[in-house]
Motif scaffolding. Structure first.
Motif, PDB file in Angstrom:
ATOM      1  N   UNK A 194      -7.778 -41.995  15.619  1.00  0.00           N
ATOM      2  CA  UNK A 194      -8.879 -41.028  15.645  1.00  0.00           C
ATOM      3  C   UNK A 194      -9.484 -40.850  14.258  1.00  0.00           C
ATOM      4  N   UNK A 195      -8.615 -40.803  13.250  1.00  0.00           N
ATOM      5  CA  UNK A 195      -9.096 -40.640  11.881  1.00  0.00           C
ATOM      6  C   UNK A 195      -9.957 -41.839  11.465  1.00  0.00           C
ATOM      7  N   UNK A 196      -9.509 -43.044  11.795  1.00  0.00           N
ATOM      8  CA  UNK A 196     -10.290 -44.238  11.467  1.00  0.00           C
ATOM      9  C   UNK A 196     -11.637 -44.226  12.179  1.00  0.00           C
ATOM     10  N   UNK A 197     -11.650 -43.728  13.419  1.00  0.00           N
ATOM     11  CA  UNK A 197     -12.894 -43.671  14.183  1.00  0.00           C
ATOM     12  C   UNK A 197     -13.890 -42.710  13.552  1.00  0.00           C
ATOM     13  N   UNK A 198     -13.423 -41.537  13.141  1.00  0.00           N
ATOM     14  CA  UNK A 198     -14.306 -40.532  12.548  1.00  0.00           C
ATOM     15  C   UNK A 198     -14.673 -40.902  11.118  1.00  0.00           C
ATOM     16  N   UNK A 199     -13.710 -41.445  10.377  1.00  0.00           N
ATOM     17  CA  UNK A 199     -13.942 -41.785   8.977  1.00  0.00           C
ATOM     18  C   UNK A 199     -14.772 -43.059   8.825  1.00  0.00           C
ATOM     19  N   UNK A 200     -14.856 -43.870   9.880  1.00  0.00           N
ATOM     20  CA  UNK A 200     -15.554 -45.150   9.813  1.00  0.00           C
ATOM     21  C   UNK A 200     -16.975 -45.078   9.269  1.00  0.00           C
ATOM     22  N   UNK A 201     -17.848 -44.205   9.818  1.00  0.00           N
ATOM     23  CA  UNK A 201     -19.215 -44.124   9.289  1.00  0.00           C
ATOM     24  C   UNK A 201     -19.268 -43.753   7.812  1.00  0.00           C
ATOM     25  N   UNK A 202     -18.392 -42.854   7.383  1.00  0.00           N
ATOM     26  CA  UNK A 202     -18.383 -42.452   5.967  1.00  0.00           C
ATOM     27  C   UNK A 202     -17.904 -43.602   5.093  1.00  0.00           C
ATOM     28  N   UNK A 203     -16.905 -44.354   5.566  1.00  0.00           N
ATOM     29  CA  UNK A 203     -16.408 -45.502   4.818  1.00  0.00           C
ATOM     30  C   UNK A 203     -17.503 -46.554   4.656  1.00  0.00           C
ATOM     31  N   UNK A 204     -18.295 -46.753   5.728  1.00  0.00           N
ATOM     32  CA  UNK A 204     -19.395 -47.719   5.649  1.00  0.00           C
ATOM     33  C   UNK A 204     -20.428 -47.286   4.622  1.00  0.00           C
ATOM     34  N   UNK A 205     -20.704 -45.968   4.569  1.00  0.00           N
ATOM     35  CA  UNK A 205     -21.667 -45.466   3.587  1.00  0.00           C
ATOM     36  C   UNK A 205     -21.113 -45.570   2.169  1.00  0.00           C
ATOM     37  N   UNK A 206     -19.805 -45.390   1.996  1.00  0.00           N
ATOM     38  CA  UNK A 206     -19.194 -45.470   0.672  1.00  0.00           C
ATOM     39  C   UNK A 206     -19.379 -46.843   0.044  1.00  0.00           C
ATOM     40  N   UNK A 207     -19.329 -47.883   0.865  1.00  0.00           N
ATOM     41  CA  UNK A 207     -19.380 -49.248   0.353  1.00  0.00           C
ATOM     42  C   UNK A 207     -20.728 -49.592  -0.270  1.00  0.00           C
ATOM     43  N   UNK A 208     -21.771 -48.840   0.070  1.00  0.00           N
ATOM     44  CA  UNK A 208     -23.109 -49.152  -0.436  1.00  0.00           C
ATOM     45  C   UNK A 208     -23.558 -48.206  -1.544  1.00  0.00           C
TER      46      UNK A 208
ATOM     47  N   UNK B  83     -16.872 -34.409  -0.556  1.00  0.00           N
ATOM     48  CA  UNK B  83     -17.171 -33.683   0.682  1.00  0.00           C
ATOM     49  C   UNK B  83     -15.875 -33.214   1.324  1.00  0.00           C
ATOM     50  N   UNK B  84     -15.836 -31.939   1.703  1.00  0.00           N
ATOM     51  CA  UNK B  84     -14.690 -31.428   2.446  1.00  0.00           C
ATOM     52  C   UNK B  84     -14.669 -32.062   3.827  1.00  0.00           C
ATOM     53  N   UNK B  85     -13.496 -32.511   4.260  1.00  0.00           N
ATOM     54  CA  UNK B  85     -13.410 -33.227   5.531  1.00  0.00           C
ATOM     55  C   UNK B  85     -13.819 -32.326   6.693  1.00  0.00           C
ATOM     56  N   UNK B  86     -13.528 -31.039   6.616  1.00  0.00           N
ATOM     57  CA  UNK B  86     -13.923 -30.121   7.681  1.00  0.00           C
ATOM     58  C   UNK B  86     -15.443 -30.051   7.816  1.00  0.00           C
ATOM     59  N   UNK B  87     -16.137 -30.039   6.654  1.00  0.00           N
ATOM     60  CA  UNK B  87     -17.600 -30.046   6.686  1.00  0.00           C
ATOM     61  C   UNK B  87     -18.120 -31.357   7.266  1.00  0.00           C
ATOM     62  N   UNK B  88     -17.470 -32.448   6.872  1.00  0.00           N
ATOM     63  CA  UNK B  88     -17.894 -33.748   7.400  1.00  0.00           C
ATOM     64  C   UNK B  88     -17.660 -33.833   8.905  1.00  0.00           C
ATOM     65  N   UNK B  89     -16.545 -33.274   9.374  1.00  0.00           N
ATOM     66  CA  UNK B  89     -16.266 -33.309  10.806  1.00  0.00           C
ATOM     67  C   UNK B  89     -17.308 -32.507  11.581  1.00  0.00           C
ATOM     68  N   UNK B  90     -17.733 -31.365  11.034  1.00  0.00           N
ATOM     69  CA  UNK B  90     -18.797 -30.588  11.672  1.00  0.00           C
ATOM     70  C   UNK B  90     -20.106 -31.369  11.686  1.00  0.00           C
ATOM     71  N   UNK B  91     -20.414 -32.023  10.567  1.00  0.00           N
ATOM     72  CA  UNK B  91     -21.620 -32.840  10.480  1.00  0.00           C
ATOM     73  C   UNK B  91     -21.554 -33.993  11.486  1.00  0.00           C
TER      74      UNK B  91
END
Length: 277
Positions: free
Chosen positions: A57-71, A168-176
């Protein structure tokens, strides 16, 4: 003990149902309690089960942020800022979010089953039809929101001045994350409501055609406001499917108007024209 639990979770009325299908108020309240308890127990079990799949679940939610980090050259990081219990809250919130999504067929069915006895036969038929249509559309909206989220995050995080790391706080990111997916999912339900309004006689297919250009402009404005970033890519990704779905809804509305007109004996008569009766 077993009998007590059975009574708590049973939706069977304790009093006889009237000839017109009416139930006693106490039976309605008893049914409501039973259905709420069923939903609560299902959610608790789903949260416990989700804890065993936290990494996925963490990988699924964190995936979009990880993709943005790479750029992003200056980097971006997620963190927990809730003190020593931040990690625990991360587990509970993420698993709770997953439980609500996964068990949605259960609690949606409980809501539908509670209001079903108060509907007429034709209303029950349409609720089944639109339930079957609305669920896949909502799922498509969620998938599109997930696909476009990395691009939106890349643009938003890229607005930071050079040399500043985005923390970014992970809770804020999860809400976003949740809000973005829900916006996409709900947006794809709008055409379904348009057809429902047509079936209820509120709007006609002809009226939809008259205001089509304004509705299309409104769709793009809504997409521009609702999407997380200001880039045209994400906005278009939401607006174009919504426009296509609206056009399909307009066609369905026009077909329904024609069907309704054929059923009416005096369809097309002016107020001053003599009735065939």
């Amino acid at each position: 003990m077993i009998k007590v639990l059975f009574r708590l979770f049973s939706t069977k009325p304790a009093h006889a149902i009237g000839e017109d299908g009416r139930m006693a108020l106490s039976d309605h309240l008893r049914e409501l309690r039973a259905r709420v308890l069923r939903v609560v127990v299902t959610l608790i079990l789903a949260v416990v089960l989700a804890l065993f799949f936290f990494d996925q679940l963490y990988d699924l939610v964190y995936g979009p942020y990880r993709s943005a980090q790479e750029t992003i050259p200056d980097g971006a990081s997620l963190a927990t800022t809730s003190g020593a219990g931040g990690g625990l809250m991360l587990y509970l919130k993420l698993c709770g979010f997953a439980a609500i999504v996964v068990t949605s067929p259960v609690w949606l069915y409980q809501i539908w089953a509670f209001i079903l006895p108060g509907l007429h036969a034709h209303e029950r038929k349409w609720t089944r039809v639109f339930g079957a249509i609305a669920a896949p559309l909502f799922a498509v909206g969620l998938v599109l929101g997930y696909v476009t989220l990395p691009k939106g995050l890349e643009i938003l995080i890229g607005l930071n001045p050079e040399g500043i790391t985005n923390l970014v706080d992970f809770n804020d990111y999860l809400q976003f994350f949740t809000r973005t997916l829900l916006v996409f999912g709900i947006a794809f339900e709008i055409p379904v409501f348009v057809v429902l309004l047509n079936l209820a006689g509120v709007v006609s297919g002809k009226q939809l055609g008259q205001y089509r250009s304004w509705i299309i402009v409104g769709v793009f404005v809504f997409a521009a406001i609702a999407t997380p970033s200001a880039d045209p890519f994400t906005m278009t990704f939401m607006a174009v499917p919504m426009v296509l779905l609206f056009l399909i809804a307009e066609v369905i509305a026009r077909l329904n108007d024609r069907r309704r007109g054929r059923k009416s004996v005096n369809a097309g008569l002016s107020p001053d024209e003599a009735s065939t009766l």
